[in-house]
Design a protein around this motif. Structure first.
Motif, PDB file in Angstrom:
ATOM      1  N   GLY B  53      93.603 -82.283  73.187  1.00  0.00           N
ATOM      2  CA  GLY B  53      94.035 -83.047  72.012  1.00  0.00           C
ATOM      3  C   GLY B  53      93.480 -84.464  72.056  1.00  0.00           C
ATOM      4  N   LYS B  54      93.534 -85.067  73.231  1.00  0.00           N
ATOM      5  CA  LYS B  54      93.002 -86.425  73.385  1.00  0.00           C
ATOM      6  C   LYS B  54      91.499 -86.440  73.135  1.00  0.00           C
ATOM      7  CE  LYS B  54      92.255 -90.006  76.891  1.00  0.00           C
ATOM      8  NZ  LYS B  54      92.225 -91.098  75.917  1.00  0.00           N
ATOM      9  N   GLU B  55      90.813 -85.418  73.657  1.00  0.00           N
ATOM     10  CA  GLU B  55      89.365 -85.328  73.496  1.00  0.00           C
ATOM     11  C   GLU B  55      88.994 -85.220  72.009  1.00  0.00           C
ATOM     12  OE1 GLU B  55      87.585 -82.689  76.595  1.00  0.00           O
ATOM     13  OE2 GLU B  55      86.825 -81.642  74.813  1.00  0.00           O
ATOM     14  N   ILE B  56      89.725 -84.362  71.294  1.00  0.00           N
ATOM     15  CA  ILE B  56      89.449 -84.185  69.862  1.00  0.00           C
ATOM     16  C   ILE B  56      89.656 -85.503  69.113  1.00  0.00           C
ATOM     17  CG2 ILE B  56      90.269 -83.062  67.735  1.00  0.00           C
ATOM     18  CD1 ILE B  56      91.004 -80.615  69.548  1.00  0.00           C
ATOM     19  N   LYS B  57      90.778 -86.180  69.419  1.00  0.00           N
ATOM     20  CA  LYS B  57      91.077 -87.418  68.700  1.00  0.00           C
ATOM     21  C   LYS B  57      90.101 -88.540  69.087  1.00  0.00           C
ATOM     22  CE  LYS B  57      93.768 -88.484  66.184  1.00  0.00           C
ATOM     23  NZ  LYS B  57      94.051 -88.504  64.740  1.00  0.00           N
ATOM     24  N   ASP B  58      89.817 -88.681  70.367  1.00  0.00           N
ATOM     25  CA  ASP B  58      88.855 -89.714  70.797  1.00  0.00           C
ATOM     26  C   ASP B  58      87.524 -89.534  70.073  1.00  0.00           C
ATOM     27  OD1 ASP B  58      90.448 -91.108  72.546  1.00  0.00           O
ATOM     28  OD2 ASP B  58      89.753 -90.071  74.357  1.00  0.00           O
ATOM     29  N   HIS B  59      87.070 -88.276  70.055  1.00  0.00           N
ATOM     30  CA  HIS B  59      85.780 -87.973  69.434  1.00  0.00           C
ATOM     31  C   HIS B  59      85.805 -88.309  67.931  1.00  0.00           C
ATOM     32  CE1 HIS B  59      82.154 -85.650  68.329  1.00  0.00           C
ATOM     33  NE2 HIS B  59      82.887 -85.232  67.303  1.00  0.00           N
ATOM     34  N   THR B  60      86.881 -87.886  67.267  1.00  0.00           N
ATOM     35  CA  THR B  60      86.945 -88.084  65.811  1.00  0.00           C
ATOM     36  C   THR B  60      87.007 -89.564  65.456  1.00  0.00           C
ATOM     37  OG1 THR B  60      88.296 -86.091  65.802  1.00  0.00           O
ATOM     38  CG2 THR B  60      88.044 -87.228  63.718  1.00  0.00           C
ATOM     39  N   ILE B  61      87.855 -90.300  66.167  1.00  0.00           N
ATOM     40  CA  ILE B  61      88.003 -91.731  65.851  1.00  0.00           C
ATOM     41  C   ILE B  61      86.692 -92.472  66.130  1.00  0.00           C
ATOM     42  CG2 ILE B  61      89.280 -93.848  66.421  1.00  0.00           C
ATOM     43  CD1 ILE B  61      90.927 -91.806  64.794  1.00  0.00           C
ATOM     44  N   ALA B  62      85.978 -92.061  67.173  1.00  0.00           N
ATOM     45  CA  ALA B  62      84.701 -92.708  67.482  1.00  0.00           C
ATOM     46  C   ALA B  62      83.650 -92.413  66.409  1.00  0.00           C
ATOM     47  CB  ALA B  62      84.199 -92.259  68.852  1.00  0.00           C
ATOM     48  N   HIS B  63      83.865 -91.358  65.620  1.00  0.00           N
ATOM     49  CA  HIS B  63      82.928 -91.027  64.537  1.00  0.00           C
ATOM     50  C   HIS B  63      83.657 -90.933  63.199  1.00  0.00           C
ATOM     51  CE1 HIS B  63      81.029 -89.506  68.251  1.00  0.00           C
ATOM     52  NE2 HIS B  63      79.983 -90.083  67.726  1.00  0.00           N
ATOM     53  N   LEU B  64      84.623 -91.822  63.032  1.00  0.00           N
ATOM     54  CA  LEU B  64      85.497 -91.745  61.863  1.00  0.00           C
ATOM     55  C   LEU B  64      84.719 -91.849  60.544  1.00  0.00           C
ATOM     56  CD1 LEU B  64      88.474 -91.442  61.149  1.00  0.00           C
ATOM     57  CD2 LEU B  64      88.702 -93.915  61.204  1.00  0.00           C
ATOM     58  N   ASP B  65      83.685 -92.684  60.518  1.00  0.00           N
ATOM     59  CA  ASP B  65      82.892 -92.828  59.292  1.00  0.00           C
ATOM     60  C   ASP B  65      82.264 -91.488  58.904  1.00  0.00           C
ATOM     61  OD1 ASP B  65      81.312 -92.961  61.565  1.00  0.00           O
ATOM     62  OD2 ASP B  65      80.084 -94.660  60.908  1.00  0.00           O
ATOM     63  N   TYR B  66      81.698 -90.806  59.893  1.00  0.00           N
ATOM     64  CA  TYR B  66      81.037 -89.531  59.638  1.00  0.00           C
ATOM     65  C   TYR B  66      82.024 -88.478  59.128  1.00  0.00           C
ATOM     66  CZ  TYR B  66      78.617 -85.128  60.513  1.00  0.00           C
ATOM     67  OH  TYR B  66      78.078 -83.877  60.378  1.00  0.00           O
ATOM     68  N   TYR B  67      83.163 -88.346  59.830  1.00  0.00           N
ATOM     69  CA  TYR B  67      84.101 -87.274  59.467  1.00  0.00           C
ATOM     70  C   TYR B  67      84.825 -87.542  58.142  1.00  0.00           C
ATOM     71  CZ  TYR B  67      83.110 -84.977  63.864  1.00  0.00           C
ATOM     72  OH  TYR B  67      82.473 -84.331  64.887  1.00  0.00           O
ATOM     73  N   LEU B  68      85.085 -88.810  57.837  1.00  0.00           N
ATOM     74  CA  LEU B  68      85.726 -89.100  56.545  1.00  0.00           C
ATOM     75  C   LEU B  68      84.779 -88.792  55.385  1.00  0.00           C
ATOM     76  CD1 LEU B  68      87.749 -92.408  57.058  1.00  0.00           C
ATOM     77  CD2 LEU B  68      88.644 -90.122  56.612  1.00  0.00           C
ATOM     78  N   ASN B  69      83.511 -89.107  55.604  1.00  0.00           N
ATOM     79  CA  ASN B  69      82.517 -88.810  54.586  1.00  0.00           C
ATOM     80  C   ASN B  69      82.407 -87.303  54.347  1.00  0.00           C
ATOM     81  OD1 ASN B  69      80.352 -89.745  52.844  1.00  0.00           O
ATOM     82  ND2 ASN B  69      78.963 -88.755  54.283  1.00  0.00           N
ATOM     83  N   LEU B  70      82.391 -86.564  55.458  1.00  0.00           N
ATOM     84  CA  LEU B  70      82.316 -85.103  55.375  1.00  0.00           C
ATOM     85  C   LEU B  70      83.561 -84.532  54.684  1.00  0.00           C
ATOM     86  CD1 LEU B  70      80.664 -82.610  56.306  1.00  0.00           C
ATOM     87  CD2 LEU B  70      81.985 -82.653  58.436  1.00  0.00           C
ATOM     88  N   LEU B  71      84.721 -85.057  55.071  1.00  0.00           N
ATOM     89  CA  LEU B  71      85.982 -84.597  54.458  1.00  0.00           C
ATOM     90  C   LEU B  71      85.952 -84.805  52.944  1.00  0.00           C
ATOM     91  CD1 LEU B  71      89.033 -83.723  54.674  1.00  0.00           C
ATOM     92  CD2 LEU B  71      89.552 -86.153  54.878  1.00  0.00           C
TER      93      LEU B  71
END
Lengths: 251, 479
Positions: B53-71
């Motif tokens: 869970g920590k790994e998933i969140k760390d990864h997502t927050i570190a690439h928040l711009d990318y994932y929000l755009n994709l979402l």
């Protein structure tokens, strides 16, 4: 710059860069799996579930009981139909709605329910469907006293059933009436949430999921008053799971 | 919701005196805390799940711009509308605009902390839209005109007699018996009629899946399903940190969220919404809107010291584990997010200067860190914020320590840095305080340290220091 671009470029700046940066592929994260491995994961989930069918069914049955399903077992179509009709009768059902799940035709549930004097209707629209029709479907769902469905999947780990609302499966039939009865067959049980999401992933990504998906685990409940658990706050007060394992065809 | 973080001390003191609240709030320990422990112990790979869970969140927050755009792209692909709100006001105005354009009369809400940040229900009611909370706890709080006490149990501080009185005052339908079952059924009846006539819903999003543009709602009551099935228009609101990359990450995140929140293996309902009703469906909303809100979260993101707080999945486990929260209660924290995680998020989002008491409201025992499903190191961040309130490291405006306090500590530092100065200081203090000592204890200290002895005694200085005694002993043993 659009509002969206502005918003996202502010985030990029907060992360210390000028533009969006695509993450490097990380083999530990399923996000980076190829399309072919997504499909093979899904296939594997089916194979695993079929191989362990008996064991998973036992696990499903006991997990379901723990979380508040009333579990019934039926060894042929007649028994299954009479269990469903019996539940309706015990609750003095008058107005039953059901989904178009094939298993409900298989066990000839309509005749059994009519026999106890209740009306039964399938929520399934044909052809053109207007907003007025949608409103009428909702009114019917709120007026019904019993909702009956099959299941699309069942999850042995948690004792849950999964329903994908679609034509013939209203969102409200398993939610609005005070009683919900779900009829389950062995081939529908999978091991855990991992298998569910592995199976569903390509549908989700390719936008083949219609509208929504529900994982349902027991009756609606709340503990918001002094931590006391009470069932039936918004959804069904009582949920029944009829496990139908037809001995005749040796499933 | 307007922050009132300056009032921590008074509100905490008030709650400590309130016997009824002290009794009600016990449930967060006996119910939720114990529930999480037993759920964790029956899950064989619990620690691995937390790490994942920590790994998933760390990864997502570190690439928040990318994932929000994709979402956002995927929600639009599914036929939904996306609105990016820089702050609560923009979000609120946008949602009210939707309601106006769609000729909405009744709005049903399911529980969402982000909508609390916006003060949405109140604002919409003021604009003339009947807006009703449908989570039973939130409904009780709305009737009482209060704010949530706990992230997942908003009315945990209310007794059933209080709930009975609230329902009676509002509906005048006989005399509601103070019985949880009967009160819940009365609320069911009241809320059913609202569901049936609702034409718009506002929900939160426990998770938003970037690769598919879906949102996941976790509820036990079924209001998450009602709100996404009945009305014509569905608006989901989320803080920008709620995105996760893949649908498969949900199996990890749901497992840790639900077990940590209530101790269940799974909640009664997990609802995935992929946008509006598909043409084949029997019912469902004809419009779907997703509102993604920043509201100061970029400050948490920009700062490497506080970024980790964006990993929070709002399960409430740190509140249940916290010996301070369990005594001072949720309202003392003065804003939407109480408890240990609130003591980090609220000061940064609403201003550290006013909220300077919050990071101090912890014994740093580490129970929150142990309880957190994504292993957020809360004590480390609390210490960092304490440092900032004292020193104002990032900007002087964050500093809330007085000039007097800083002078005292400066002198203390000078005094402690040299042997002679230390000896002189301790000897002088000992002599000065001696007249106030009775039987080895000073019960009332003189100003400016008088506050210290209000709740505890101060031991007298030893007549001889350890160093003096040791050197005397060495001399005697040699002779």
């Amino acid at each position: 710059m659009t509002e969206k671009e502005q918003f996202i470029s502010n985030i990029s700046a907060a992360l210390g860069r000028k533009t969006i940066q695509k993450p490097e592929a990380d083999h530990r994260l399923s996000f980076f799996e190829s399309a072919s491995s997504i499909n093979s994961n899904a296939d594997q989930s089916i194979v695993d579930s079929v191989n362990r069918s008996d064991q998973l069914m036992d696990q499903m049955s006991s997990a379901a009981e723990t979380i508040g399903w009333k579990v019934h077992h039926a060894s042929n179509t007649e028994v299954a139909a009479s269990i469903v009709a019996g539940i309706c009768k015990d609750n003095n059902a008058k107005n039953v709605l059901r989904s178009a799940h094939e298993v409900l035709d298989q066990i000839v549930v309509d005749a059994a329910i009519s026999n106890i004097g209740a009306s039964v209707e399938v929520t399934e629209h044909q052809g053109d469907y207007s907003q007025i029709d949608v409103e009428n479907t909702k009114i019917k769902a709120f007026a019904a006293d019993t909702g009956i469905t099959g299941v699309d999947y069942a999850i042995a780990e948690t004792g849950s059933i999964v329903l994908h609302p679609r034509s013939g499966l209203s969102r409200l039939v398993s939610l609005a009436p005070p009683i919900h009865i779900a009829v389950l067959r062995p081939a529908e049980v999978i091991a855990s949430l991992d298998e569910l999401f592995a199976l569903e992933r390509s549908n989700f990504i390719n936008d083949q999921l219609e509208g929504s998906m529900n994982i349902i685990s027991g009756p609606s409940k709340t503990a918001d008053i002094e931590g006391t658990t009470v069932t039936g706050i918004h959804g069904p007060l009582e949920v029944h799971l009829v496990i139908f394992k037809d001995d005749h065809i040796g499933q | 919701m307007k922050p009132v973080t300056t009032n921590f001390r008074n509100k905490a003191a008030e709650t400590l005196e309130d016997k009824q609240i002290q009794q009600s709030i016990e449930h967060v320990y006996t119910g939720f805390f114990q529930g999480r422990l037993s759920a964790a112990s029956e899950t064989p790979n619990w620690e691995q799940l937390r790490s994942k869970g920590k790994e998933i969140k760390d990864h997502t927050i570190a690439h928040l711009d990318y994932y929000l755009n994709l979402l956002a792209n995927n929600v639009q692909k599914n036929g939904g509308n996306v609105f990016f709100a820089n702050d609560a006001e923009e979000a609120r105005n946008h949602i009210i605009k939707i309601a106006r354009e769609k000729d909405v009369k009744t709005v049903i809400k399911s529980k969402s902390m982000v909508s609390e940040e916006m003060g949405l229900a109140e604002a919409m009611n003021d604009e003339g839209f009947e807006t009703v909370e449908t989570d039973l706890g939130e409904y009780i709080i709305q009737l009482a005109n209060e704010t949530p006490y706990h992230l997942i149990a908003p009315a945990v501080h209310k007794s059933r007699s209080e709930v009975a009185k609230l329902l009676d005052d509002n509906f005048r339908e006989g005399d509601p018996v103070p019985d949880a079952n009967q009160l819940t059924m009365l609320a069911r009846k009241k809320l059913r009629s609202v569901f049936e006539r609702a034409d718009m819903s506002v929900t939160g999003a426990n998770f938003a899946v970037a690769e598919s543009g879906s949102i996941a709602l976790v509820t036990n009551e079924g209001n998450g399903r009602m709100t996404t099935s009945v009305p014509r228009v569905h608006v989901a609101v989320m803080g920008m940190e709620k995105v996760i990359p893949s649908i498969q990450d949900l199996s990890t995140m749901l497992r840790i969220l639900i077990r940590s929140a209530t101790g269940q293996r799974i909640s009664t309902y997990v609802t995935m919404v992929n946008g509006k009703r598909s043409p084949d469906e029997e019912e469902g909303p004809v419009e779907f809107h997703l509102v993604i809100m920043n509201n100061g979260r970029d400050k948490l993101l920009r700062d490497s010291q506080t970024r980790e707080s964006l990993n929070c999945i709002r399960c409430g486990a740190c509140l249940n584990a916290c010996p301070v929260y369990r005594k001072v209660g949720g309202h003392a924290y003065g804003w939407v997010y109480p408890g240990p995680i609130g003591a980090i998020v609220s000061p940064v989002l609403t201003g550290l200067k006013d909220a300077s008491n919050l990071p101090g409201a912890s014994s740093l025992c580490g129970a929150c860190h142990d309880a957190c499903p994504v292993k957020i190191n809360i004590p480390r961040m609390l210490l960092e914020l304490r440092y900032r309130t004292a020193e104002g490291s990032a900007s002087k405006s964050e500093r809330s320590s007085s000039a007097k306090e800083r002078t005292v500590w400066k002198l203390w530092k000078i005094g402690m840095m040299g042997r002679r100065r230390f000896d002189l200081g301790s000897r002088t203090s000992g002599l000065l305080l001696r007249p106030l000592v009775r039987n080895g204890w000073m019960r009332i200290a003189p100003p400016p340290i008088s506050g210290w002895t209000l709740t505890r005694d101060f031991p007298s200085f030893a007549s001889k220091s350890l160093k003096a005694r040791l050197s005397k002993r060495n001399r005697t043993s040699k002779s």
